[in-house]
Design a protein around this motif. Structure first.
Motif, PDB file in Angstrom:
ATOM      1  N   LEU A  33       0.964  -1.144   0.016  1.00 44.48           N
ATOM      2  CA  LEU A  33       0.023  -0.087   0.138  1.00 44.48           C
ATOM      3  C   LEU A  33       0.825   1.151   0.131  1.00 44.48           C
ATOM      4  N   GLU A  34       1.983   1.125   0.756  1.00 48.55           N
ATOM      5  CA  GLU A  34       2.769   2.269   0.868  1.00 48.55           C
ATOM      6  C   GLU A  34       3.618   2.597  -0.731  1.00 48.55           C
ATOM      7  N   HIS A  35       4.004   1.601  -1.059  1.00 43.77           N
ATOM      8  CA  HIS A  35       4.314   1.590  -2.597  1.00 43.77           C
ATOM      9  C   HIS A  35       3.572   2.167  -3.585  1.00 43.77           C
ATOM     10  N   LYS A  36       2.273   1.645  -3.441  1.00 40.19           N
ATOM     11  CA  LYS A  36       1.216   2.107  -4.468  1.00 40.19           C
ATOM     12  C   LYS A  36       0.950   3.793  -4.065  1.00 40.19           C
ATOM     13  N   HIS A  37       0.704   3.956  -2.865  1.00 33.26           N
ATOM     14  CA  HIS A  37       0.666   5.410  -2.482  1.00 33.26           C
ATOM     15  C   HIS A  37       2.004   6.437  -2.986  1.00 33.26           C
ATOM     16  N   LEU A  38       2.799   5.815  -2.893  1.00 35.59           N
ATOM     17  CA  LEU A  38       4.035   6.881  -3.369  1.00 35.59           C
ATOM     18  C   LEU A  38       4.071   6.821  -4.986  1.00 35.59           C
ATOM     19  N   LYS A  39       3.694   5.818  -5.806  1.00 33.14           N
ATOM     20  CA  LYS A  39       3.532   5.884  -6.999  1.00 33.14           C
ATOM     21  C   LYS A  39       2.525   6.811  -7.562  1.00 33.14           C
ATOM     22  N   LEU A  40       1.407   6.820  -6.787  1.00 36.42           N
ATOM     23  CA  LEU A  40       0.246   7.550  -7.057  1.00 36.42           C
ATOM     24  C   LEU A  40       0.582   8.879  -6.815  1.00 36.42           C
ATOM     25  N   ARG A  41       1.257   9.418  -5.823  1.00 40.35           N
ATOM     26  CA  ARG A  41       1.764  10.652  -5.342  1.00 40.35           C
ATOM     27  C   ARG A  41       2.640  11.214  -6.627  1.00 40.35           C
ATOM     28  N   GLU A  42       3.437  10.308  -7.139  1.00 37.91           N
ATOM     29  CA  GLU A  42       4.613  10.781  -8.015  1.00 37.91           C
ATOM     30  C   GLU A  42       3.834  11.045  -9.308  1.00 37.91           C
ATOM     31  N   GLN A  43       2.606  10.415  -9.800  1.00 34.33           N
ATOM     32  CA  GLN A  43       1.976  10.558 -10.897  1.00 34.33           C
ATOM     33  C   GLN A  43       0.962  11.773 -10.759  1.00 34.33           C
ATOM     34  N   TYR A  44       0.415  12.177  -9.487  1.00 37.97           N
ATOM     35  CA  TYR A  44      -0.461  13.265  -9.468  1.00 37.97           C
ATOM     36  C   TYR A  44       0.609  14.318  -9.355  1.00 37.97           C
ATOM     37  N   ASP A  45       1.833  14.439  -8.941  1.00 42.14           N
ATOM     38  CA  ASP A  45       2.843  15.445  -9.003  1.00 42.14           C
ATOM     39  C   ASP A  45       3.037  15.751 -10.444  1.00 42.14           C
ATOM     40  N   LYS A  46       3.326  14.810 -11.390  1.00 44.20           N
ATOM     41  CA  LYS A  46       3.604  15.096 -12.848  1.00 44.20           C
ATOM     42  C   LYS A  46       2.188  15.538 -13.533  1.00 44.20           C
ATOM     43  N   LYS A  47       1.366  15.187 -13.050  1.00 40.42           N
ATOM     44  CA  LYS A  47       0.223  15.676 -13.675  1.00 40.42           C
ATOM     45  C   LYS A  47      -0.084  17.344 -13.428  1.00 40.42           C
ATOM     46  N   ILE A  48       0.013  17.471 -12.116  1.00 49.06           N
ATOM     47  CA  ILE A  48       0.047  18.906 -11.689  1.00 49.06           C
ATOM     48  C   ILE A  48       0.989  19.828 -12.498  1.00 49.06           C
ATOM     49  N   ALA A  49       2.161  19.210 -12.449  1.00 48.41           N
ATOM     50  CA  ALA A  49       3.409  20.038 -13.267  1.00 48.41           C
ATOM     51  C   ALA A  49       2.702  20.532 -14.696  1.00 48.41           C
ATOM     52  N   GLU A  50       2.350  19.218 -15.289  1.00 45.31           N
ATOM     53  CA  GLU A  50       1.842  19.461 -16.663  1.00 45.31           C
ATOM     54  C   GLU A  50       0.739  20.372 -16.970  1.00 45.31           C
ATOM     55  N   LEU A  51      -0.484  20.384 -15.833  1.00 44.72           N
ATOM     56  CA  LEU A  51      -1.280  21.380 -15.962  1.00 44.72           C
ATOM     57  C   LEU A  51      -0.828  22.605 -15.621  1.00 44.72           C
ATOM     58  N   GLU A  52      -0.037  23.121 -14.605  1.00 50.55           N
ATOM     59  CA  GLU A  52       0.641  24.317 -14.340  1.00 50.55           C
ATOM     60  C   GLU A  52       1.377  24.887 -15.756  1.00 50.55           C
ATOM     61  N   LYS A  53       2.152  23.752 -16.444  1.00 49.08           N
ATOM     62  CA  LYS A  53       2.585  24.320 -17.341  1.00 49.08           C
ATOM     63  C   LYS A  53       1.827  24.733 -18.471  1.00 49.08           C
ATOM     64  N   ALA A  54       0.651  23.796 -18.805  1.00 58.41           N
ATOM     65  CA  ALA A  54      -0.393  24.271 -19.814  1.00 58.41           C
ATOM     66  C   ALA A  54      -1.067  25.682 -19.590  1.00 58.41           C
ATOM     67  N   LEU A  55      -1.203  25.753 -18.156  1.00 59.61           N
ATOM     68  CA  LEU A  55      -1.997  26.956 -17.580  1.00 59.61           C
ATOM     69  C   LEU A  55      -1.016  28.183 -17.933  1.00 59.61           C
ATOM     70  N   ALA A  56       0.111  28.100 -17.658  1.00 67.49           N
ATOM     71  CA  ALA A  56       1.366  29.469 -17.877  1.00 67.49           C
ATOM     72  C   ALA A  56       1.453  29.643 -19.269  1.00 67.49           C
ATOM     73  N   GLU A  57       1.305  28.388 -20.294  1.00 65.40           N
ATOM     74  CA  GLU A  57       1.278  28.808 -21.738  1.00 65.40           C
ATOM     75  C   GLU A  57       0.119  29.761 -22.100  1.00 65.40           C
ATOM     76  N   LYS A  58      -1.151  29.429 -21.593  1.00 67.23           N
ATOM     77  CA  LYS A  58      -2.332  29.910 -22.099  1.00 67.23           C
ATOM     78  C   LYS A  58      -2.154  31.610 -21.623  1.00 67.23           C
ATOM     79  N   LYS A  59      -1.608  31.928 -20.333  1.00 70.00           N
ATOM     80  CA  LYS A  59      -1.816  33.145 -20.111  1.00 70.00           C
ATOM     81  C   LYS A  59      -0.856  34.140 -20.940  1.00 70.00           C
TER      82      LYS A  59
END
Length: 91
Positions: free
Chosen positions: A65-91
């Motif tokens: 469960l801890e390994h799965k949690h860390l993997k999900l956290r990593e995926q969420y961080d990547k997705k947030i970084a992508e969304l922030e980058k896309a948002l910054a490009e739109k501005k």
């Protein structure tokens, strides 16, 4: 958007508590059997082996469960970084 069916490979989140509760109940019953029948050898080792097995399974499940949690956290961080980058490009 395409949906993919994922095969669930783990146990439910509550299984650790359930296993430990069941093991505690079995241990209490076995201790009453020891007191009633005055037979200590087999019951004692049964309690020791069952505690070992259940605690080992609980340890493996917690680490999974801890390994799965860390993997999900990593995926969420990547997705947030992508969304922030896309948002910054739109501005």
């Amino acid at each position: 958007m395409k949906k993919t069916a994922k095969k669930q490979t783990g146990m439910p989140w509550y299984i650790i508590s359930l296993m430990l509760t069941t093991l505690g109940a079995i241990s209490i019953v076995m201790l009453f059997i020891v007191y009633y029948y005055k037979e200590q050898g087999i019951v004692f080792w049964s309690i020791i082996i069952s505690w070992f097995v259940i605690l080992l399974v609980a340890l493996l499940e917690i680490s999974r469960l801890e390994h799965k949690h860390l993997k999900l956290r990593e995926q969420y961080d990547k997705k947030i970084a992508e969304l922030e980058k896309a948002l910054a490009e739109k501005k």
